[in-house]
Design an enzyme around this catalytic site. Structure first.
Site, short mmCIF file in Angstrom:
data_model
loop_
_atom_site.label_atom_id
_atom_site.label_comp_id
_atom_site.label_asym_id
_atom_site.label_seq_id
_atom_site.Cartn_x
_atom_site.Cartn_y
_atom_site.Cartn_z
N ASP A 134 7.38 10.31 -1.24
CA ASP A 134 6.06 9.90 -0.72
C ASP A 134 6.16 8.71 0.24
OD1 ASP A 134 4.77 11.79 -2.48
OD2 ASP A 134 5.12 10.36 -4.10
N LYS A 166 7.92 10.46 5.00
CA LYS A 166 8.98 11.15 5.75
C LYS A 166 8.41 12.17 6.72
CE LYS A 166 10.95 12.56 2.01
NZ LYS A 166 9.98 11.88 1.11
N GLY A 212 5.38 17.43 -0.84
CA GLY A 212 4.30 17.56 0.13
C GLY A 212 4.43 16.53 1.23
N HIS A 213 4.33 16.99 2.46
CA HIS A 213 4.34 16.06 3.60
C HIS A 213 2.98 16.12 4.28
CE1 HIS A 213 9.01 16.30 3.98
NE2 HIS A 213 8.61 15.42 3.09
N GLN A 222 11.25 14.73 -1.24
CA GLN A 222 11.26 13.69 -2.27
C GLN A 222 12.04 12.45 -1.78
OE1 GLN A 222 12.35 16.98 -3.71
NE2 GLN A 222 10.42 17.53 -4.61
N GLY A 249 -2.49 15.55 -5.84
CA GLY A 249 -3.70 14.74 -5.83
C GLY A 249 -3.66 13.59 -6.81
#
Length: 423
Positions: A13, A16, A40-41, A224, A301
């Site tokens: 997070d 990246k 997630g990006h 990650q 979320g």
């Protein structure tokens, strides 16, 4: 630019996706080499927010080729949903600009079932998994019982192998008294997914080597962060793949001698999602950032845990990844503070540590050693050039360079592509 690996220097997070998106302009190919859709990006370009899980961030640029490498575990249905959403936002995705390694492994519905069962059994020792089946998919890979994407180009064999796995896993679920995976529905769904994805599946290792021979520039997109690496992270509170720079090589088939640069990405503070020790965690910092609408996971979320910047972690990440440069994101998140703290070392049972200990128990017992810096108390979000940063913000960044041993090359002062400063 040549061949560059982007890695996270914390627990993921770190932004990246934003850095990859920014550097993609100078790349020809963007390669994802590890992880699954548990990552997630988030990329914001021209006011539009794009959330990516499996597809490399380079898909947002025209005339770039994106590659999902062999080290990735891929949820076919999840990937198709991601493709559909991006297409709905006007992003072009074709078999020419998105390639999938034929030796990447598949995440199946029974993997998600296993993930949830195993996490529930841990009780108060939960790892904090996203429940998306990533760990069980990697476990099947290591146990030589996985399904690889090349089977999606061979539907009859794929169906036979899938039915075999479903029968065996449903027998296990029946013994455990948990919900079974619907066989016919799953087979139908997966064969439809295979038909849609087969044109994208190829030998990406050969493709990447041919691209390098042709003088193309490759950008490897990390998933990650360093401290979620299965070997080098805060075990057992880690993911199931190698998230460090070495994983980019094994997960793509591109050897280390063809890599020219490693850029480690870190926030101007520290965050992590899920369970596990967090030496610099600070509830006041978390409340401040959450009240600003920041630090909620792109995939889950979930509100992220937050704390002061931990230079001990970043220093070790720089060493471990062989990072040439640092990209620092979210500097603007500290704009309103009178003072800013940096953890420069730990103390553990009377000893000073400059690198994190190897066990979660020891890390949890560490006490941070802080130094305090005067805050810049200025909105950085509108600044366009590094030289225009206030002196106190520059001093903070300079101290990070001294503490970590890597030069800061990029600084993020907001989520948009344009809010990136070249140092």
């Amino acid at each position: 630019m040549s061949n560059t690996i982007i890695v996270g220097a914390q627990w993921g997070d770190e932004g990246k996706g934003k850095i990859v998106d920014y550097l993609t302009e100078g790349a020809d190919l963007v390669v994802r080499a590890a992880g699954g859709n548990n990552a997630g990006h988030t990329v914001i370009s021209n006011g539009t927010k794009y959330i990516l899980h499996l597809i490399p961030s380079g898909i947002l640029w025209k005339n770039k080729v994106c590659v999902i490498g062999n080290g990735v575990v891929m949820d076919p249905v999840g990937l198709l949903a991601e493709m559909a959403k991006l297409r709905g936002q006007g992003v072009e995705i074709t078999p020419e600009n998105l390639l999938i390694s034929e030796t990447a492994h598949l995440v199946m519905p029974y993997h998600r079932g296993l993930d949830k069962v195993r996490e529930a059994k841990r009780g108060d020792k939960k790892i904090g998994t996203t429940g998306r089946g990533i760990g069980p998919a990697y476990a099947d890979k290591v146990e030589r019982d996985g399904l690889r994407t090349i089977l999606m180009t061979q539907p009859e064999i794929f169906e036979e192998e899938l039915r075999d796995r479903l029968a065996r896993h449903n027998a296990t679920f029946a013994e455990l008294g948990v919900e079974l995976v619907p066989v016919e529905e799953t087979v139908k769904e997966m064969l439809e997914a295979a038909k849609a994805l087969a044109p994208h599946i190829t030998n990406t290792t050969v493709y990447l080597h041919e691209a390098i021979k042709a003088g193309k520039n490759l950008l490897f997109e990390g998933a990650q962060g360093t401290y979620l690496d299965i070997d080098h992270g805060t075990y057992p509170f880690v993911t199931s793949s190698n998230t460090t720079s070495g994983g980019a090589c094994t997960g793509s088939g591109v050897p280390p001698r063809m890599i020219d640069k490693v850029v480690a990405v870190g926030k101007a503070y520290t965050t992590r999602v899920g369970s596990g020790p967090f030496v610099t965690e600070n509830d006041a910092i978390g409340d401040m950032l959450h009240n600003m609408g920041r630090e909620f996971g792109a995939t889950t979320g979930r509100a992220r845990r937050c704390g002061w910047l931990d230079a001990v972690l970043v220093r070790y990440a720089v060493m471990l990844n062989g990072a040439d440069e640092l990209a620092i994101t979210n500097l603007d998140g500290l704009d309103g503070l009178d003072t800013v703290q940096i953890c420069t070392a730990y103390t553990l049972r009377g000893k000073t540590l400059n690198y994190p200990p190897s066990t979660a128990a020891d890390l949890a017992a560490c006490v941070p050693v802080y130094e305090t810096h005067q805050g810049w108390k200025q909105d950085l979000s509108g600044i366009k050039k590094f030289d225009d940063l206030p002196p106190l913000a520059k001093a903070y960044l300079k101290r990070l360079e001294e503490l970590t041993g890597a030069r800061i090359s990029l600084v993020g002062v907001g989520p948009d592509r344009e809010q990136t400063l070249i140092a």
